[in-house]
Design an enzyme around this catalytic site. Structure first.
Site, PDB file in Angstrom:
ATOM      1  CG  HIS A   1      45.241 -34.539 -18.151  1.00 15.27           C
ATOM      2  ND1 HIS A   1      46.147 -34.209 -17.165  1.00 15.27           N
ATOM      3  CD2 HIS A   1      44.026 -34.568 -17.545  1.00 15.27           C
ATOM      4  CE1 HIS A   1      45.512 -34.052 -16.019  1.00 15.27           C
ATOM      5  NE2 HIS A   1      44.215 -34.257 -16.225  1.00 15.27           N
TER       6      HIS A   1
ATOM      7  CG  HIS B   1      51.095 -38.127 -23.570  1.00 16.99           C
ATOM      8  ND1 HIS B   1      50.296 -39.091 -24.112  1.00 16.99           N
ATOM      9  CD2 HIS B   1      52.320 -38.713 -23.422  1.00 16.99           C
ATOM     10  CE1 HIS B   1      50.984 -40.209 -24.284  1.00 16.99           C
ATOM     11  NE2 HIS B   1      52.219 -40.000 -23.884  1.00 16.99           N
TER      12      HIS B   1
ATOM     13  CG  HIS C   1      40.938 -30.729 -16.544  1.00 21.07           C
ATOM     14  ND1 HIS C   1      41.795 -30.095 -15.660  1.00 21.07           N
ATOM     15  CD2 HIS C   1      41.005 -32.055 -16.253  1.00 21.07           C
ATOM     16  CE1 HIS C   1      42.346 -30.998 -14.876  1.00 21.07           C
ATOM     17  NE2 HIS C   1      41.884 -32.201 -15.219  1.00 21.07           N
ATOM     18  CD  GLU C   2      39.799 -35.065 -18.442  1.00 21.09           C
ATOM     19  OE1 GLU C   2      40.873 -35.704 -18.575  1.00 21.09           O
ATOM     20  OE2 GLU C   2      39.278 -34.842 -17.328  1.00 21.09           O
TER      21      GLU C   2
END
Length: 225
Positions: A101, A105, A97-98
């Protein structure tokens, strides 16, 4: 009307507490279930980063529980120690999940870009809004109350923008985990439980803030009349 709005805020707050309890419960439950790939959270994050052309993005362990995050300023994925080192369903779910991100980006995902641009303004607005509202109600100053509501609205808008960012990161994570063979079909249920529970906390927080904003607006308009 004010009493009804206050009751809604209380209900939403209780819902927020339940959501936080649920995310911890689901994480703890699936942290005890080993994933069949044998990967740690670090392994899954590294493979997902590398597969998406982000081999230069480092992964760092950090202390704490559920302190995982992606730092867009320093371009680094930080994973809590239970996620970084463990080989559980929960660990690889949170780690991926991280990384979602980090991918957002890289591809300039519009909602993430908007969120980053809003942050400096929201950081200031959320800090000053409570003082303006307090001063406004203490001194019966409609101008101060109005300004406080405007600043608080910025914080609410930020939380609403955060929702699609979080859901999109989870969707990216689940897609990669299936396509790259991080998990088997029978493990998708556990991944969904962990990620959906985490997303629910953002929904609950946004709901509390939105209802509180509506309550303030109702009080403001009622006092003016």
């Amino acid at each position: 009307m004010n009493s009804f709005m206050f009751l809604l805020v209380i209900v939403a707050f209780l819902f927020s507490l339940w959501a936080q309890f649920r995310v911890k419960g689901n994480f703890n439950k699936w942290a005890k279930v080993a994933n069949t790939s044998g990967m740690t959270g670090y392994d899954a994050a590294r493979r997902m980063l590398d597969a998406n052309g982000l081999g230069d993005v480092p992964i760092e362990p950090v202390r704490g529980s559920l302190s995982d995050h992606y730092d867009p300023i320093h371009r680094v994925v930080r994973l809590s120690e239970p996620v970084y080192y463990e080989r559980s369903i929960a660990a690889i779910s949170v780690a991926c999940h991280e990384v979602g991100h980090a991918i957002q980006h890289k591809v300039h995902y519009p909602m993430l870009t908007l969120r980053h641009r809003m942050f400096p303004v929201v950081n200031f607005a959320s800090g000053i809004a409570p003082f303006m509202l307090l001063a406004g109600f203490l001194f019966s100053s409609f101008n101060l109350i109005g300004l406080g509501i405007i600043f608080f609205s910025a914080a609410v808008a930020f939380q609403l923008v955060t929702l699609p960012v979080e859901f999109n990161a989870s969707n990216r994570a689940r897609q990669v985990m299936v396509e790259q063979g991080f998990i088997r079909n029978e493990e998708e249920r556990g991944v969904a439980k962990v990620l959906n529970a985490a997303a629910l906390t953002y929904v609950a927080a946004a709901l509390v803030s939105l209802l509180e904003l509506l309550r303030l607006i109702t009080m403001f308009l009622g006092n003016r009349d």
